[in-house]
Write a protein that holds these residues in place. Structure first.
Motif, PDB file in Angstrom:
ATOM      1  N   ASN A  25      25.354  51.300  42.963  1.00 18.98           N
ATOM      2  CA  ASN A  25      25.577  50.597  41.715  1.00 18.98           C
ATOM      3  C   ASN A  25      25.622  51.637  40.601  1.00 18.98           C
ATOM      4  O   ASN A  25      24.844  52.585  40.616  1.00 18.98           O
ATOM      5  N   LEU A  26      26.528  51.488  39.627  1.00 19.12           N
ATOM      6  CA  LEU A  26      26.647  52.427  38.521  1.00 19.12           C
ATOM      7  C   LEU A  26      26.602  51.690  37.194  1.00 19.12           C
ATOM      8  O   LEU A  26      26.961  50.511  37.117  1.00 19.12           O
ATOM      9  N   ALA A  27      26.191  52.395  36.150  1.00 17.86           N
ATOM     10  CA  ALA A  27      26.220  51.834  34.795  1.00 17.86           C
ATOM     11  C   ALA A  27      27.671  51.768  34.315  1.00 17.86           C
ATOM     12  O   ALA A  27      28.466  52.673  34.587  1.00 17.86           O
ATOM     13  N   VAL A  28      28.012  50.700  33.607  1.00 22.31           N
ATOM     14  CA  VAL A  28      29.371  50.507  33.096  1.00 22.31           C
ATOM     15  C   VAL A  28      29.524  51.244  31.770  1.00 22.31           C
ATOM     16  O   VAL A  28      28.863  50.918  30.797  1.00 22.31           O
ATOM     17  N   SER A  29      30.399  52.231  31.736  1.00 22.17           N
ATOM     18  CA  SER A  29      30.681  52.953  30.491  1.00 22.17           C
ATOM     19  C   SER A  29      31.741  52.199  29.699  1.00 22.17           C
ATOM     20  O   SER A  29      32.437  51.331  30.234  1.00 22.17           O
ATOM     21  N   SER A  30      31.907  52.570  28.444  1.00 21.58           N
ATOM     22  CA  SER A  30      32.955  51.933  27.633  1.00 21.58           C
ATOM     23  C   SER A  30      34.333  52.260  28.202  1.00 21.58           C
ATOM     24  O   SER A  30      35.245  51.431  28.142  1.00 21.58           O
ATOM     25  N   GLU A  31      34.511  53.449  28.790  1.00 15.56           N
ATOM     26  CA  GLU A  31      35.803  53.809  29.383  1.00 15.56           C
ATOM     27  C   GLU A  31      36.104  52.957  30.610  1.00 15.56           C
ATOM     28  O   GLU A  31      37.231  52.493  30.783  1.00 15.56           O
ATOM     29  N   VAL A  32      35.105  52.729  31.456  1.00 15.76           N
ATOM     30  CA  VAL A  32      35.308  51.861  32.626  1.00 15.76           C
ATOM     31  C   VAL A  32      35.630  50.449  32.155  1.00 15.76           C
ATOM     32  O   VAL A  32      36.555  49.808  32.660  1.00 15.76           O
ATOM     33  N   ASN A  33      34.888  49.956  31.171  1.00 19.32           N
ATOM     34  CA  ASN A  33      35.132  48.626  30.617  1.00 19.32           C
ATOM     35  C   ASN A  33      36.577  48.501  30.142  1.00 19.32           C
ATOM     36  O   ASN A  33      37.284  47.557  30.503  1.00 19.32           O
ATOM     37  N   ALA A  34      37.036  49.470  29.367  1.00 20.17           N
ATOM     38  CA  ALA A  34      38.399  49.434  28.825  1.00 20.17           C
ATOM     39  C   ALA A  34      39.444  49.575  29.938  1.00 20.17           C
ATOM     40  O   ALA A  34      40.469  48.881  29.924  1.00 20.17           O
ATOM     41  N   SER A  35      39.200  50.438  30.910  1.00 18.58           N
ATOM     42  CA  SER A  35      40.163  50.649  31.996  1.00 18.58           C
ATOM     43  C   SER A  35      40.315  49.414  32.872  1.00 18.58           C
ATOM     44  O   SER A  35      41.420  49.052  33.278  1.00 18.58           O
ATOM     45  N   VAL A  36      39.202  48.762  33.180  1.00 17.63           N
ATOM     46  CA  VAL A  36      39.252  47.543  33.992  1.00 17.63           C
ATOM     47  C   VAL A  36      39.947  46.424  33.210  1.00 17.63           C
ATOM     48  O   VAL A  36      40.744  45.671  33.769  1.00 17.63           O
ATOM     49  N   THR A  37      39.674  46.337  31.917  1.00 16.21           N
ATOM     50  CA  THR A  37      40.343  45.329  31.088  1.00 16.21           C
ATOM     51  C   THR A  37      41.850  45.563  31.068  1.00 16.21           C
ATOM     52  O   THR A  37      42.638  44.616  31.187  1.00 16.21           O
ATOM     53  N   ALA A  93      35.431  35.192  38.509  1.00 15.58           N
ATOM     54  CA  ALA A  93      35.265  36.646  38.463  1.00 15.58           C
ATOM     55  C   ALA A  93      36.483  37.314  39.072  1.00 15.58           C
ATOM     56  O   ALA A  93      37.103  36.800  40.008  1.00 15.58           O
ATOM     57  N   LYS A  94      36.835  38.462  38.535  1.00 16.11           N
ATOM     58  CA  LYS A  94      37.953  39.260  39.025  1.00 16.11           C
ATOM     59  C   LYS A  94      37.386  40.527  39.647  1.00 16.11           C
ATOM     60  O   LYS A  94      36.381  41.063  39.207  1.00 16.11           O
ATOM     61  N   TYR A  95      38.084  41.037  40.647  1.00 17.54           N
ATOM     62  CA  TYR A  95      37.641  42.219  41.365  1.00 17.54           C
ATOM     63  C   TYR A  95      38.709  43.295  41.303  1.00 17.54           C
ATOM     64  O   TYR A  95      39.904  43.004  41.410  1.00 17.54           O
ATOM     65  N   PHE A  96      38.254  44.546  41.146  1.00 15.37           N
ATOM     66  CA  PHE A  96      39.138  45.681  40.927  1.00 15.37           C
ATOM     67  C   PHE A  96      38.707  46.859  41.792  1.00 15.37           C
ATOM     68  O   PHE A  96      37.549  46.955  42.189  1.00 15.37           O
ATOM     69  N   ARG A  97      39.658  47.763  42.006  1.00 16.37           N
ATOM     70  CA  ARG A  97      39.412  48.950  42.821  1.00 16.37           C
ATOM     71  C   ARG A  97      40.138  50.128  42.191  1.00 16.37           C
ATOM     72  O   ARG A  97      41.238  49.976  41.648  1.00 16.37           O
ATOM     73  N   ALA A  98      39.537  51.307  42.282  1.00 18.63           N
ATOM     74  CA  ALA A  98      40.189  52.540  41.827  1.00 18.63           C
ATOM     75  C   ALA A  98      39.855  53.643  42.822  1.00 18.63           C
ATOM     76  O   ALA A  98      38.694  54.003  42.995  1.00 18.63           O
ATOM     77  N   ASP A  99      40.887  54.144  43.503  1.00 22.50           N
ATOM     78  CA  ASP A  99      40.696  55.293  44.373  1.00 22.50           C
ATOM     79  C   ASP A  99      40.493  56.513  43.494  1.00 22.50           C
ATOM     80  O   ASP A  99      40.893  56.528  42.325  1.00 22.50           O
ATOM     81  N   SER A 100      39.903  57.547  44.036  1.00 26.00           N
ATOM     82  CA  SER A 100      39.624  58.769  43.295  1.00 26.00           C
ATOM     83  C   SER A 100      40.871  59.260  42.553  1.00 26.00           C
ATOM     84  O   SER A 100      41.913  59.467  43.168  1.00 26.00           O
ATOM     85  N   ALA A 102      42.837  57.651  40.582  1.00 25.65           N
ATOM     86  CA  ALA A 102      43.889  56.643  40.376  1.00 25.65           C
ATOM     87  C   ALA A 102      43.448  55.606  39.346  1.00 25.65           C
ATOM     88  O   ALA A 102      42.266  55.470  39.046  1.00 25.65           O
ATOM     89  N   ASP A 103      44.437  54.875  38.820  1.00 25.33           N
ATOM     90  CA  ASP A 103      44.146  53.788  37.888  1.00 25.33           C
ATOM     91  C   ASP A 103      43.501  52.616  38.625  1.00 25.33           C
ATOM     92  O   ASP A 103      43.683  52.441  39.829  1.00 25.33           O
ATOM     93  N   TRP A 104      42.808  51.788  37.876  1.00 19.80           N
ATOM     94  CA  TRP A 104      42.228  50.564  38.413  1.00 19.80           C
ATOM     95  C   TRP A 104      43.339  49.591  38.774  1.00 19.80           C
ATOM     96  O   TRP A 104      44.347  49.502  38.064  1.00 19.80           O
ATOM     97  N   ILE A 105      43.145  48.857  39.865  1.00 19.71           N
ATOM     98  CA  ILE A 105      44.068  47.793  40.238  1.00 19.71           C
ATOM     99  C   ILE A 105      43.272  46.521  40.510  1.00 19.71           C
ATOM    100  O   ILE A 105      42.125  46.563  40.955  1.00 19.71           O
ATOM    101  N   TYR A 106      43.883  45.397  40.202  1.00 16.34           N
ATOM    102  CA  TYR A 106      43.307  44.087  40.492  1.00 16.34           C
ATOM    103  C   TYR A 106      43.454  43.841  41.988  1.00 16.34           C
ATOM    104  O   TYR A 106      44.524  44.046  42.563  1.00 16.34           O
ATOM    105  N   ILE A 107      42.360  43.394  42.655  1.00 16.68           N
ATOM    106  CA  ILE A 107      42.439  43.165  44.100  1.00 16.68           C
ATOM    107  C   ILE A 107      42.091  41.742  44.526  1.00 16.68           C
ATOM    108  O   ILE A 107      42.485  41.320  45.611  1.00 16.68           O
TER     109      ILE A 107
END
Length: 140
Positions: A25-37, A93-100, A102-107
């Motif tokens: 589990n990781l803390a959600v940064s503002s960058e992760v929040n914005a990228s997932v959005t 809820a929506k689920y997302f994935r990002a390979d090392s 790579a950009d986030w994608i909706y899954i």
């Protein structure tokens, strides 16, 4: 539109789960929040005026793959169409994935009402990570 749902929460609103080998589990940064959005907007271009619902965002990784779960809501400036469509889409809820690197994608999306075992019922989310997230349970 096919849906699969589970409510989500931020790591700061619940007890820290025991570490699980291979996933964490990781803390959600503002960058992760914005990228997932941004990834959600790419998958659902109708939704422009959106943001993650506070305390319903999970973020973690398994190896080099990052995962996120978020529930979204309309923000100021949302059109009538966004508000109407968010009544259905926003409840899941929506689920997302990002390979090392790579950009986030909706899954996936959860169902409404939520799946009985939360994100543990979402096959695209590794079981070890769903367990680290407490199956995306939200404290009330």
């Amino acid at each position: 539109m096919v849906k699969t749902k589970a409510p989500a929460t931020s790591p700061s609103t619940r007890k820290a789960p025991a570490p699980i080998p291979g996933c964490r589990n990781l803390a959600v940064s503002s960058e992760v929040n914005a990228s997932v959005t941004r990834a959600y907007r790419r998958g659902f271009p109708l939704f422009v005026h959106i943001e993650p619902v506070p305390h319903r965002f999970f973020y973690g990784e398994c190896g080099a793959v990052r995962y996120a779960s978020a529930q979204f809501r309309a923000t100021t400036g949302a059109t009538q169409g966004e508000l109407v469509n968010m009544q259905d889409e926003g409840s899941a809820a929506k689920y997302f994935r990002a390979d090392s690197g790579a950009d986030w994608i909706y899954i996936a999306s959860d169902s409404y009402p939520a799946s009985p075992h939360g994100c543990g019922d979402i096959p695209q989310i590794p079981r070890a990570l769903a367990a680290a997230w407490g199956n995306c349970a939200v404290a009330h």
